[in-house]
Motif scaffolding. Structure first.
Motif, mmCIF file in Angstrom:
data_model
loop_
_atom_site.group_PDB
_atom_site.id
_atom_site.type_symbol
_atom_site.label_atom_id
_atom_site.label_comp_id
_atom_site.label_asym_id
_atom_site.label_seq_id
_atom_site.Cartn_x
_atom_site.Cartn_y
_atom_site.Cartn_z
ATOM 1 N N GLN A 1 6.971 -5.695 -1.540
ATOM 2 C CA GLN A 1 6.751 -6.705 -0.494
ATOM 3 C C GLN A 1 7.613 -7.940 -0.775
ATOM 4 O O GLN A 1 8.289 -8.004 -1.805
ATOM 5 C CB GLN A 1 5.279 -7.086 -0.438
ATOM 6 N N SER A 2 7.553 -8.917 0.116
ATOM 7 C CA SER A 2 8.382 -10.119 -0.071
ATOM 8 C C SER A 2 7.595 -11.260 -0.708
ATOM 9 O O SER A 2 6.369 -11.219 -0.775
ATOM 10 C CB SER A 2 8.876 -10.631 1.277
ATOM 11 N N GLN A 3 8.344 -12.260 -1.117
ATOM 12 C CA GLN A 3 7.741 -13.502 -1.631
ATOM 13 C C GLN A 3 8.151 -14.644 -0.724
ATOM 14 O O GLN A 3 9.241 -14.609 -0.141
ATOM 15 C CB GLN A 3 8.256 -13.797 -3.030
ATOM 16 N N LEU B 1 2.536 -5.168 4.915
ATOM 17 C CA LEU B 1 2.665 -3.849 4.281
ATOM 18 C C LEU B 1 3.410 -2.850 5.162
ATOM 19 O O LEU B 1 4.369 -2.202 4.723
ATOM 20 C CB LEU B 1 1.251 -3.335 3.966
ATOM 21 N N PHE B 2 2.990 -2.700 6.414
ATOM 22 C CA PHE B 2 3.610 -1.652 7.241
ATOM 23 C C PHE B 2 5.062 -1.983 7.598
ATOM 24 O O PHE B 2 5.880 -1.091 7.732
ATOM 25 C CB PHE B 2 2.777 -1.369 8.487
ATOM 26 N N LYS C 1 10.419 -0.432 6.774
ATOM 27 C CA LYS C 1 11.779 -0.899 6.457
ATOM 28 C C LYS C 1 12.364 -0.137 5.265
ATOM 29 O O LYS C 1 13.542 0.187 5.244
ATOM 30 C CB LYS C 1 11.714 -2.395 6.145
ATOM 31 N N GLN C 2 11.517 0.175 4.289
ATOM 32 C CA GLN C 2 12.018 0.829 3.076
ATOM 33 C C GLN C 2 12.006 2.368 3.200
ATOM 34 O O GLN C 2 12.132 3.092 2.217
ATOM 35 C CB GLN C 2 11.229 0.316 1.864
ATOM 36 N N GLY C 3 11.816 2.839 4.448
ATOM 37 C CA GLY C 3 12.026 4.273 4.733
ATOM 38 C C GLY C 3 10.853 5.200 4.496
ATOM 39 O O GLY C 3 10.933 6.393 4.791
ATOM 40 N N LEU C 4 9.744 4.655 3.949
ATOM 41 C CA LEU C 4 8.650 5.570 3.589
ATOM 42 C C LEU C 4 7.853 6.070 4.792
ATOM 43 O O LEU C 4 7.396 7.209 4.802
ATOM 44 C CB LEU C 4 7.709 4.889 2.586
#
Ligand code: UTP
Length: 405
Positions: free
Chosen positions: A182-184, A212-213, A218-221
């Motif tokens: 996730q981001s900060q 989360l979603f 974005k990360q392909g999962l």
């Protein structure tokens, strides 16, 4: 300064003007060149639009949520039929579990990701070990290698991955596990400004579990799992050792009810308990977080606790990936670099706001959602604090009471 450094400095200066934080520029000159470069990179990584959303959240009280009623349509747990249905779906590769482990764990104060905390009373198993063992058991029952995706944050990602590798994935195949990050975003002091937690580093914190979603997609999962035929996702928070990543009954509930979201609840212990509540808005369950519950008799009586335990369809998860969720602010303690004394100060009480998007803010967007009530002792004893309620001592007592060693 060389040309490149000068260009970046000017860009950082422009950004600080856009977000009205130019006082940060005054801190530049005493820094070494490498320190200045780190700080500039920090400034450049701030997303202006999101930062302005944080500022707006800083200066506003949480909105009053209209049309709230008690949520009464609770389904009792204990359906063997639903358990069988969930198991069948898992056996045919339609289920996936996501472990939410990007939090800072600042209240617990453990050195390392919260999931690495040794929590069981006798064997000192970590939270991560508990969840992996449950996935292993469920995989054996389903006769299928069930997947587990773990959400980390930039500050605990490499430590988490290393912990899993060091422990050989706690008996799971490496291929069953995926990680995404996730981001900060910056923390703000009580005056609403950026501050540094080291001489050259803007204080930041994870941006909540609500995005989360967005990251999962974005990360392909999300695509990878959907392509594999995964239709149902179960989510668990890393701090609840009683959460079951493969809760077959909850999967079964989601499937039978044809809802896009199903969740578990249990009664709150008292109006003072620090858990959010599930209430009804336009006949749908929504959550109000504990520190935003209006202090009125009506809300005090609301019994259904939000436990952060829920399952949803992959189709709804895909829809949630493009939602812009609101931010919530929470007071927190964070290290602060004091330029006068040239030291990092460890605060004794909260000294800043952390801003988070909450996962449960997706609830109003579901077309149909259902809630099952469970026995608290079997499903909920979160690890949040160093001492008192929800602390290692209290969690270990709860685990001992139900025979978890
Ligand atoms: P909490 O907000 O209760 O705790 O997270 P925390 O962030 O871990 O710890 P504090 O507040 O600093 O003491 C509830 C769940 O949401 C996850 C946590 O890992 C935990 O599973 N979470 C929280 C994230 O994944 N990301 C976040 O940014 C915040």
């Amino acid at each position: 300064m060389d040309d490149n450094s000068l260009t970046n400095y000017l860009k950082a200066q422009k950004k600080l003007k856009q977000i009205s934080e130019t006082t940060l520029l005054e801190l530049f000159s005493p820094l070494l060149k490498t320190e200045q470069e780190t700080l500039i990179q920090n400034i450049l990584s701030i997303e202006v639009k999101y930062f302005l959303k944080q500022k707006a959240c800083f200066s506003q009280e949480p909105p009053i949520i209209p049309d709230i009623k008690s949520y009464k349509s609770l389904t009792p747990s204990g359906s063997e039929e639903k358990c069988q249905l969930g198991l069948k779906a898992a056996s045919s590769g339609k289920c996936g579990a996501i472990l939410i482990a990007g939090g800072q764990g600042s209240r617990l104060g453990h050195a390392g990701p919260k999931g690495t905390f040794p929590i069981t009373p006798v064997f000192h198993k970590s939270l991560f070990q508990i969840f992996c063992e449950r996935v292993k058991q469920a995989s054996e029952k389903a006769n299928y290698d069930l997947p587990l995706a773990i959400m980390t944050s930039p500050s605990n990602d490499s430590l988490t991955r290393r912990f899993f590798a060091q422990h050989q994935y706690f008996g799971l195949k490496e291929s069953q596990i995926s990680f995404f990050v996730q981001s900060q975003i910056p923390l703000l002091d009580f005056e609403g400004h950026l501050f540094l937690n080291e001489k050259k580093q803007i204080a930041q914190g994870p941006d909540g579990n609500g995005n989360l979603f967005k990251e999962f997609k974005k990360q392909g999962l999300l695509k990878e799992w959907t392509d594999r035929g995964i239709e149902y996702l179960n989510l668990v928070l890393v701090d609840n050792p009683l959460a079951d990543p493969y809760d077959f009954e909850l999967f079964g509930e989601l499937i039978t009810s044809q809802a896009d979201l199903s969740m578990k609840t249990c009664p709150r212990l008292s109006p003072k308990e620090k858990v959010g509540i599930i209430v009804s808005q336009h006949k749908k369950p929504i959550v109000i977080e504990y520190h935003e519950i209006p202090n009125t008799a009506h809300f005090n009586e609301e019994p259904a606790a939000n436990l952060g335990l829920f399952a949803l369809t992959s189709a709804f998860a895909n829809q949630c990936a493009s939602l812009e969720l609101p931010l919530h602010k929470v007071p927190r303690k964070a290290l602060r670099f004091d330029f006068e004394v040239q030291k990092v100060i460890q605060p004794l009480k909260p000294n800043c706001w952390k801003f988070e998007a909450y996962l449960f803010d997706i609830f109003p967007y579901s077309t149909k959602s259902t809630v099952i009530s469970y026995q608290r002792e079997k499903i909920f004893c979160p690890l949040k604090n160093k001492e008192g309620d929800f602390s290692p001592n209290s969690v270990r007592k709860s685990l001992t009471a139900i025979g978890i060693q």
